[in-house]
Design a protein around this motif. Structure first.
Motif, short mmCIF file in Angstrom:
data_model
loop_
_atom_site.label_atom_id
_atom_site.label_comp_id
_atom_site.label_asym_id
_atom_site.label_seq_id
_atom_site.Cartn_x
_atom_site.Cartn_y
_atom_site.Cartn_z
N SER A 186 0.83 -1.21 0.00
CA SER A 186 0.00 0.00 0.00
C SER A 186 0.86 1.26 0.00
O SER A 186 0.50 2.28 -0.61
N MET A 187 2.03 1.19 0.66
CA MET A 187 2.93 2.34 0.67
C MET A 187 3.56 2.53 -0.72
O MET A 187 3.76 3.66 -1.17
N ALA A 188 3.88 1.41 -1.38
CA ALA A 188 4.44 1.50 -2.73
C ALA A 188 3.43 2.12 -3.69
O ALA A 188 3.77 2.96 -4.53
N ILE A 189 2.16 1.70 -3.56
CA ILE A 189 1.11 2.28 -4.40
C ILE A 189 1.00 3.78 -4.14
O ILE A 189 0.88 4.59 -5.06
N LYS A 190 1.04 4.13 -2.86
CA LYS A 190 0.96 5.54 -2.50
C LYS A 190 2.10 6.34 -3.12
O LYS A 190 1.92 7.47 -3.58
N TYR A 191 3.29 5.73 -3.13
CA TYR A 191 4.44 6.41 -3.74
C TYR A 191 4.21 6.65 -5.23
O TYR A 191 4.35 7.77 -5.73
N TRP A 192 3.85 5.58 -5.96
CA TRP A 192 3.70 5.72 -7.41
C TRP A 192 2.56 6.65 -7.78
O TRP A 192 2.58 7.29 -8.84
N LYS A 193 1.57 6.77 -6.90
CA LYS A 193 0.44 7.66 -7.18
C LYS A 193 0.84 9.13 -7.04
O LYS A 193 0.03 10.01 -7.34
N SER A 194 2.06 9.39 -6.62
CA SER A 194 2.55 10.77 -6.57
C SER A 194 2.93 11.28 -7.95
O SER A 194 3.21 12.46 -8.12
#
Length: 392
Positions: A186-194
């Motif tokens: 979920s943190m990786a997804i949050k990163y890429w969504k930046s």
């Protein structure tokens, strides 16, 4: 206290003048040398360290470009196995509600490491063009603009931050100790969504182009196509023979593994080794691969089969955040008005060519298929070139 060394004329200057001197020094070693001369100067420096760091960072990088470079360095401190460590990085550097960074986030640690990061990335970006600009004829037809170059640099930084946050093992320099998967998807997804779809695909494209470079080096030096007895040359300059020999190691999968998860400085130290500077850990990594192979007695399958299987899993994990970001259509992290539309990243090659009214001769198809050029101005140059060589 009577025998205390009297302050010099420089030490008696106003604080803001001394701080300005620290800001104007050329290198981090100059700052260090000045600090050693006086406790009074050190006290002034310590009280204004963050301001000095910010001023020096903005001297090295344009105001619009420094954020990704700073994060590429500061993310080295993150423990990918602790969610609170990753979250702390997000709160500081990727907070969507804070456009301006707090002064405390500008550190001299970053200043000390920025010159190597900038010079290393510059060499690696120039190497990218070697894959497609393979003749002087094509080089004269399509030239890389400053905005193209800066965009590729940012792509390297985006990749670097992701590796540090989600794949590099804390406390270990060896790439072999890194992991393809992150415990906090979920943190990786949050990163890429930046980032926008275009920024994500450009960053993921770095790995593809690195793989092509390595494949080309191996082919020319192990299949008798290259000299085999001297250095090779890419856009960034000469690659020493010792570096070429390392990527021609029999354990091809181990080499692939290294370059998928190696940070910029490790790739650069392989690419441009020096006698006095730190050496790349690729040689050490390949020895670790051999030891791992012996210890687990995996002699039936070539080791690269295991690495390829692991990489397929890794690509799936990386692509999920990419697809989510595309679905949400997030804006660019870095404003980029010269770039082609992010809509282009949703199109397959034929649809995109039709959308942009370009007829591709075979020789130029690879240019656009791999998205090596993204400026609108470059697209227009392609249109002119294809009209000249392929009139309707």
């Amino acid at each position: 206290m009577a025998d205390q060394h009297p302050l010099s004329s420089f030490e008696k200057l106003a604080t803001e003048l001394i701080v300005d001197v620290f800001c104007q020094l050329e290198t981090a070693s100059d700052v260090h040398s000045l600090l050693l001369t006086s406790k009074a100067l050190y006290a002034t420096y310590a009280g204004s360290e963050n301001y000095i760091a910010k001023t020096r960072i903005l001297r090295l990088l344009p105001p619009d470009d420094y954020k990704l470079a700073v994060m590429a360095i500061e993310s080295r401190k993150v423990d990918r196995l602790r969610q609170e460590s990753i979250q702390g990085f997000f709160d500081d550097y990727l907070n969507p509600y804070c456009e301006e960074w707090d002064l405390r986030l500008f550190r001299m640690y970053t200043v000390f490491h920025l010159p190597e990061l900038i010079s290393a990335t510059s060499v690696l970006v120039r190497d990218l063009d070697s894959i497609y600009l393979w003749s002087r004829r094509y080089r004269s037809m399509v030239t890389e603009s400053p905005t193209e170059f800066a965009r590729k640099v940012r792509s390297y930084y985006i990749r670097e931050i992701a590796i540090n946050l989600f794949h590099r093992e804390p406390g270990h320099d060896s790439v072999f100790s890194c992991a393809f998967n992150t415990p906090y998807e979920s943190m990786a997804i949050k990163y890429w969504k930046s980032f926008s779809p275009g920024e994500i695909d450009q960053a993921l494209g770095i790995d593809i182009n690195l793989a092509r470079q390595l494949k080309d080096l191996r082919w020319r030096n192990t299949e008798g196509q290259g000299r085999g007895d001297g250095p090779e040359f890419l856009g960034g300059g000469e690659i020493p023979k010792e570096s070429v020999d390392l990527v021609c190691h029999p354990y091809e999968g181990g080499v692939k593994f290294f370059f998928k998860l190696a940070p910029i400085r490790e790739i650069y130290r392989w690419r441009c080794p020096t006698m006095s500077g730190p050496r790349s850990k690729l040689d050490e990594h390949l020895k670790s691969v051999e030891e791992h192979l012996k210890s687990t007695e995996e002699h039936v399958q070539p080791i690269w089969s295991w690495f390829d299987a692991a990489y397929i899993s890794f690509r799936g994990e990386v692509d999920r955040p990419s697809l989510i970001a595309k679905q949400f259509g997030n804006p660019r992290f870095h404003p980029d008005p010269e770039s082609i539309s992010d809509d282009a990243w949703h199109m397959d090659m034929n649809r995109w060519a039709e959308h942009e009214h370009i007829r591709f001769p075979c020789a130029w198809y690879a240019f656009m298929q791999s998205r090596m050029f993204w400026d609108q101005a470059t697209l227009e140059k392609f249109r002119e070139t294809t009209r000249r060589y392929n009139p309707a």
